[in-house]
Design an enzyme around this catalytic site. Structure first.
Site, PDB file in Angstrom:
ATOM      1  N   GLY A   8      41.446  43.061  49.176  1.00 24.09           N
ATOM      2  CA  GLY A   8      39.939  43.271  49.485  1.00 24.09           C
ATOM      3  C   GLY A   8      38.851  42.915  48.375  1.00 24.09           C
TER       4      GLY A   8
ATOM      5  N   ARG B   4      45.869  40.233  55.220  1.00 25.34           N
ATOM      6  CA  ARG B   4      45.432  39.083  55.720  1.00 25.34           C
ATOM      7  C   ARG B   4      44.840  38.232  54.405  1.00 25.34           C
ATOM      8  NH1 ARG B   4      41.816  43.128  56.792  1.00 25.34           N
ATOM      9  NH2 ARG B   4      43.115  43.662  58.852  1.00 25.34           N
TER      10      ARG B   4
ATOM     11  N   VAL C 139      37.918  54.792  36.861  1.00 27.19           N
ATOM     12  CA  VAL C 139      36.635  55.692  36.452  1.00 27.19           C
ATOM     13  C   VAL C 139      35.646  54.702  36.117  1.00 27.19           C
ATOM     14  CG1 VAL C 139      35.883  57.560  35.216  1.00 27.19           C
ATOM     15  CG2 VAL C 139      38.239  57.707  36.040  1.00 27.19           C
TER      16      VAL C 139
ATOM     17  N   ILE D 249      33.424  49.885  33.195  1.00 26.26           N
ATOM     18  CA  ILE D 249      33.343  50.676  31.817  1.00 26.26           C
ATOM     19  C   ILE D 249      34.662  51.287  31.159  1.00 26.26           C
ATOM     20  CG2 ILE D 249      31.989  52.372  30.695  1.00 26.26           C
ATOM     21  CD1 ILE D 249      30.097  52.725  33.056  1.00 26.26           C
TER      22      ILE D 249
ATOM     23  N   SER E  91      40.572  40.698  45.485  1.00 26.39           N
ATOM     24  CA  SER E  91      40.088  39.447  45.451  1.00 26.39           C
ATOM     25  C   SER E  91      39.098  39.246  44.083  1.00 26.39           C
ATOM     26  CB  SER E  91      38.998  38.854  46.389  1.00 26.39           C
ATOM     27  OG  SER E  91      37.752  39.731  46.394  1.00 26.39           O
TER      28      SER E  91
ATOM     29  N   GLY F  15      46.838  44.290  48.255  1.00 26.02           N
ATOM     30  CA  GLY F  15      45.561  44.585  48.520  1.00 26.02           C
ATOM     31  C   GLY F  15      44.760  43.487  47.950  1.00 26.02           C
TER      32      GLY F  15
ATOM     33  N   LYS G 241      37.074  61.201  40.048  1.00 25.62           N
ATOM     34  CA  LYS G 241      36.950  60.671  38.655  1.00 25.62           C
ATOM     35  C   LYS G 241      36.805  61.721  37.649  1.00 25.62           C
ATOM     36  CE  LYS G 241      34.881  56.549  40.547  1.00 25.62           C
ATOM     37  NZ  LYS G 241      33.576  55.977  41.356  1.00 25.62           N
TER      38      LYS G 241
ATOM     39  N   GLU H 251      33.570  53.376  49.429  1.00 27.92           N
ATOM     40  CA  GLU H 251      34.748  53.672  49.616  1.00 27.92           C
ATOM     41  C   GLU H 251      34.962  53.329  51.405  1.00 27.92           C
ATOM     42  OE1 GLU H 251      37.280  54.664  47.298  1.00 27.92           O
ATOM     43  OE2 GLU H 251      35.615  53.817  46.306  1.00 27.92           O
TER      44      GLU H 251
HETATM   45  N1  LIG Z   1      35.012  48.642  45.419  1.00 30.61           N
HETATM   46  C1  LIG Z   1      34.900  48.906  44.449  1.00 30.61           C
HETATM   47  O1  LIG Z   1      33.697  48.629  43.675  1.00 30.61           O
HETATM   48  C2  LIG Z   1      35.777  49.870  43.529  1.00 30.61           C
HETATM   49  C3  LIG Z   1      37.008  50.160  44.108  1.00 30.61           C
HETATM   50  N2  LIG Z   1      37.886  51.007  43.424  1.00 30.61           N
HETATM   51  C4  LIG Z   1      39.112  51.405  44.332  1.00 30.61           C
HETATM   52  O2  LIG Z   1      39.909  50.135  44.483  1.00 30.61           O
HETATM   53  C5  LIG Z   1      40.581  50.314  45.512  1.00 30.61           C
HETATM   54  C6  LIG Z   1      40.253  49.213  46.474  1.00 30.61           C
HETATM   55  O3  LIG Z   1      38.956  49.193  46.710  1.00 30.61           O
HETATM   56  P1  LIG Z   1      38.400  48.075  47.618  1.00 30.61           P
HETATM   57  O4  LIG Z   1      38.823  46.951  47.046  1.00 30.61           O
HETATM   58  O5  LIG Z   1      36.840  48.392  47.536  1.00 30.61           O
HETATM   59  O6  LIG Z   1      38.715  48.274  49.205  1.00 30.61           O
HETATM   60  P2  LIG Z   1      39.003  47.220  50.175  1.00 30.61           P
HETATM   61  O7  LIG Z   1      38.818  47.836  51.495  1.00 30.61           O
HETATM   62  O8  LIG Z   1      37.917  46.304  50.175  1.00 30.61           O
HETATM   63  O9  LIG Z   1      40.390  46.669  50.156  1.00 30.61           O
HETATM   64  C7  LIG Z   1      41.389  47.365  50.399  1.00 30.61           C
HETATM   65  C8  LIG Z   1      42.403  45.992  50.808  1.00 30.61           C
HETATM   66  O10 LIG Z   1      43.628  46.376  51.036  1.00 30.61           O
HETATM   67  C9  LIG Z   1      44.213  46.109  52.441  1.00 30.61           C
HETATM   68  N3  LIG Z   1      45.347  46.919  52.668  1.00 30.61           N
HETATM   69  C10 LIG Z   1      45.161  48.254  52.705  1.00 30.61           C
HETATM   70  N4  LIG Z   1      46.280  48.849  52.926  1.00 30.61           N
HETATM   71  C11 LIG Z   1      47.472  47.871  53.194  1.00 30.61           C
HETATM   72  C12 LIG Z   1      48.662  47.762  53.540  1.00 30.61           C
HETATM   73  N5  LIG Z   1      49.279  48.713  54.078  1.00 30.61           N
HETATM   74  N6  LIG Z   1      49.143  46.486  53.481  1.00 30.61           N
HETATM   75  C13 LIG Z   1      48.563  45.413  53.033  1.00 30.61           C
HETATM   76  N7  LIG Z   1      47.062  45.496  52.650  1.00 30.61           N
HETATM   77  C14 LIG Z   1      46.623  46.649  52.792  1.00 30.61           C
HETATM   78  C15 LIG Z   1      42.929  46.245  53.399  1.00 30.61           C
HETATM   79  O11 LIG Z   1      43.341  45.172  54.376  1.00 30.61           O
HETATM   80  C16 LIG Z   1      42.003  45.588  52.339  1.00 30.61           C
HETATM   81  O12 LIG Z   1      41.921  44.241  52.479  1.00 30.61           O
HETATM   82  C17 LIG Z   1      40.438  51.770  45.990  1.00 30.61           C
HETATM   83  O13 LIG Z   1      41.125  52.664  45.636  1.00 30.61           O
HETATM   84  C18 LIG Z   1      39.017  52.178  45.423  1.00 30.61           C
HETATM   85  O14 LIG Z   1      38.843  53.444  45.474  1.00 30.61           O
HETATM   86  C19 LIG Z   1      37.622  51.334  42.275  1.00 30.61           C
HETATM   87  C20 LIG Z   1      36.640  50.944  41.645  1.00 30.61           C
HETATM   88  C21 LIG Z   1      35.420  50.397  42.246  1.00 30.61           C
HETATM   89  N1  LIG Z   2      32.928  53.953  45.703  1.00 27.68           N
HETATM   90  C1  LIG Z   2      32.945  53.822  44.396  1.00 27.68           C
HETATM   91  C2  LIG Z   2      33.677  52.584  43.840  1.00 27.68           C
HETATM   92  C3  LIG Z   2      34.003  52.474  42.343  1.00 27.68           C
HETATM   93  O1  LIG Z   2      34.772  53.467  41.884  1.00 27.68           O
HETATM   94  C4  LIG Z   2      31.494  53.726  43.701  1.00 27.68           C
HETATM   95  O2  LIG Z   2      30.777  53.736  44.448  1.00 27.68           O
HETATM   96  O3  LIG Z   2      31.392  54.391  42.524  1.00 27.68           O
HETATM   97 NA    NA Z   3      36.698  52.149  34.148  1.00 28.22          NA
END
Ligand SMILES: NC(=O)C1=CN([C@@H]2O[C@H](COP(=O)(O)OP(=O)(O)OC[C@H]3O[C@@H](n4cnc5c(N)ncnc54)[C@H](O)[C@@H]3O)[C@@H](O)[C@H]2O)C=CC1
Ligand SMILES: N[C@@H](CC=O)C(=O)O
Ligand code: NA
Length: 437
Positions: free
Chosen positions: A12, A46, A130, A134, A16, A10, A203, A188
């Site tokens: 995203g 991608r 969570v 933090i 990244s 992943g 969480k 999300e």
């Molecule tokens: N965005 C945030 O601030 C936070 C996110 N999280 C958690 O982190 C995880 C990722 O979240 P984000 O990065 O925000 O999501 P995102 O949607 O930006 O990234 C997810 C990436 O995984 C890829 N992906 C999904 N299924 C796939 C597959 N089968 N094969 C290959 N690539 C695949 C997608 O194309 C996407 O690029 C989630 O579980 C989210 O709850 C946790 C804390 C904070």
């Molecule tokens: N979507 C969540 C991402 C972090 O866990 C949030 O907004 O807190």
């Molecule tokens: Na944490």
């Protein structure tokens, strides 16, 4: 020492961020870990323009990472329940340690994943799941290990707090601020998880397990979001000396453990009342240490990456330790086999104070009838204000109650709504003083 070889699945927002923090701070991280932590492979649908993937082995098949014999740790950052569960189980079957930011996965499938990981003797680490950056999991699991935790309460969804803050301070519309939070990478993939409290309940489920030694029981969490909070309630709360925050609350009582997520009035002077924007904060009350507070960015690429990479450092340090001597996944040994743990309490049995707002016909005796219904349910009133008529003949009545059982309040609200004097439904928001702080 041999490098620790990482596969990131992943790419995203968090993927990244993790790629870039690991790359940028590689030397510092290697000095801390005592060995390099190297990105061996990336599994992504991608490429991501934020990441320089030159010299990186990229695959479009994330399961290839789970089976790659050259990978020691799989970092799961794809999100969601089902594919993520399959991917993590496949990695565990292939003897890999796992780091994940996925609270949905841990809250719903964690008991199963930890059993599988224990059988293979591998680590599953989830600090980023969570409150983003933090280090609250590490603090609860290790730093507060001496304490019998009494309660914890926190703002644990960055998107929700961002929306509440900008609606209140700038008078902006809900959808407008939500779109901004999405563009900043906080939300999300399904933002109803953020605004309906599901993400916060995921969480809170994890925090409660680590605080009280109970198995993960997401299905027992009471979940209410922020989508029904009105500008009027924000204003009334302000006049009463409160601010409305979306809290996750878990408390130990003689009967069991409360597990509830809902909008909450808290006094303006409390520390949690002053946590704004994407910031999260969790207050934890331990019997020995007293109140402690953990504050920082709850979402976003690099804040979350900070927690993911810290977990990778822990894996690098613990990789050679036998499973039996590592910190347990959920802080307590043998949660799974231990049926001595307290039950999660049904919402009807919780005890709290309430803010009520109702619209009544302006005629003699209305207030007495409202007060009688509350008294008959054993609900005592702390303050009652009748406002100027705003909607024709209807006047808003604002009530603050003393602490009472939710079941009594449910019955009182049912009876109030059936009064001919009362129009529409009664707004109820729970009130917490957090008065041990
Ligand atoms: N965005 C945030 O601030 C936070 C996110 N999280 C958690 O982190 C995880 C990722 O979240 P984000 O990065 O925000 O999501 P995102 O949607 O930006 O990234 C997810 C990436 O995984 C890829 N992906 C999904 N299924 C796939 C597959 N089968 N094969 C290959 N690539 C695949 C997608 O194309 C996407 O690029 C989630 O579980 C989210 O709850 C946790 C804390 C904070
Ligand atoms: N979507 C969540 C991402 C972090 O866990 C949030 O907004 O807190
Ligand atoms: Na944490």
């Amino acid at each position: 020492m041999e490098p620790v070889r990482v596969g990131i699945c992943g790419l995203g927002t968090v993927g990244s961020g993790t790629f870039n923090v690991l790359t940028r701070n590689a030397d510092e991280i290697a000095r801390r870990a005592g060995r390099p932590i190297v990105i061996e492979q990336v599994g992504a649908r991608r490429d991501n323009a934020e990441c320089d993937l030159t010299d990186i082995h990229v695959t479009r098949d994330i399961f290839e990472v789970a089976r790659n014999p050259d990978i020691d740790v799989l970092v799961e950052l794809i999100g969601g329940y089902d594919v993520a569960r399959e991917l993590v189980l496949e990695a565990i079957r292939h003897g890999k340690h796992v780091v994940t930011a996925n609270k949905a996965l841990i809250a719903v499938h964690g008991n199963e994943l930890f059993r599988a990981a224990a059988e293979q003797g591998v680590i599953v680490a989830f600090e980023a799941a969570v409150a983003g950056g933090i280090p609250v999991i590490k603090s609860l699991r290790e730093g507060l290990g001496a304490n019998r935790i009494q309660w914890l309460a926190g703002i644990i969804n960055g998107t929700g707090n961002y929306i509440l803050t900008h609606m209140r301070d700038e008078g902006r519309a809900f959808d407008d601020v939500l779109a901004e939070a999405q563009s900043l990478g906080y939300a999300e993939s399904d933002p109803t998880f953020d605004v309906e409290g599901i993400d916060a309940a995921h969480k809170l489920t994890i925090l409660a397990s680590i605080a009280f030694g109970v198995p993960l029981q997401f299905e027992r969490a009471y979940t209410e979001g922020i989508s029904r909070i009105t500008a009027e309630d924000v204003e009334q709360a302000d006049q009463l000396g409160y601010i409305i925050k979306h809290l996750g609350i878990s408390r130990r009582t003689d009967e069991g453990v409360e597990l509830r997520v809902h909008p909450t009035l808290i006094p303006k002077e409390r520390l949690l009342a002053n946590v704004h924007g994407v910031k999260n904060a969790i207050e934890v009350m331990g019997d020995a240490v007293g109140p402690t507070l953990y504050y920082g960015a709850g979402a976003g690429a690099e804040p979350t990456a900070s927690a993911v990479v810290a977990d990778l450092l822990d894996v690098a340090r613990d990789i050679a330790t036998h499973h039996d001597y590592r910190t347990p996944y959920l802080a307590f040994s043998g949660i799974d086999h231990d049926d001595q743990h307290p039950p999660i309490l049904p919402m009807e049995s919780i005890v709290t104070a309430y803010y009520l707002r109702l619209l009544a016909v302006d005629r003699p005796g209305v207030l007495a009838r409202v007060a009688t219904i509350l008294a008959e349910q054993g609900v005592s009133i702390e303050a009652l204000t009748q406002k100027e008529a705003t909607e024709g003949e209807l006047v808003p009545i604002i009530i603050l109650t003393h602490r009472t059982r939710e079941a009594n309040m449910n019955e009182a609200i049912r009876q109030l709504e059936s009064l001919a004097d009362v129009a529409g439904s009664v707004t109820r928001i729970r009130v917490e003083d957090l008065d041990d702080a």
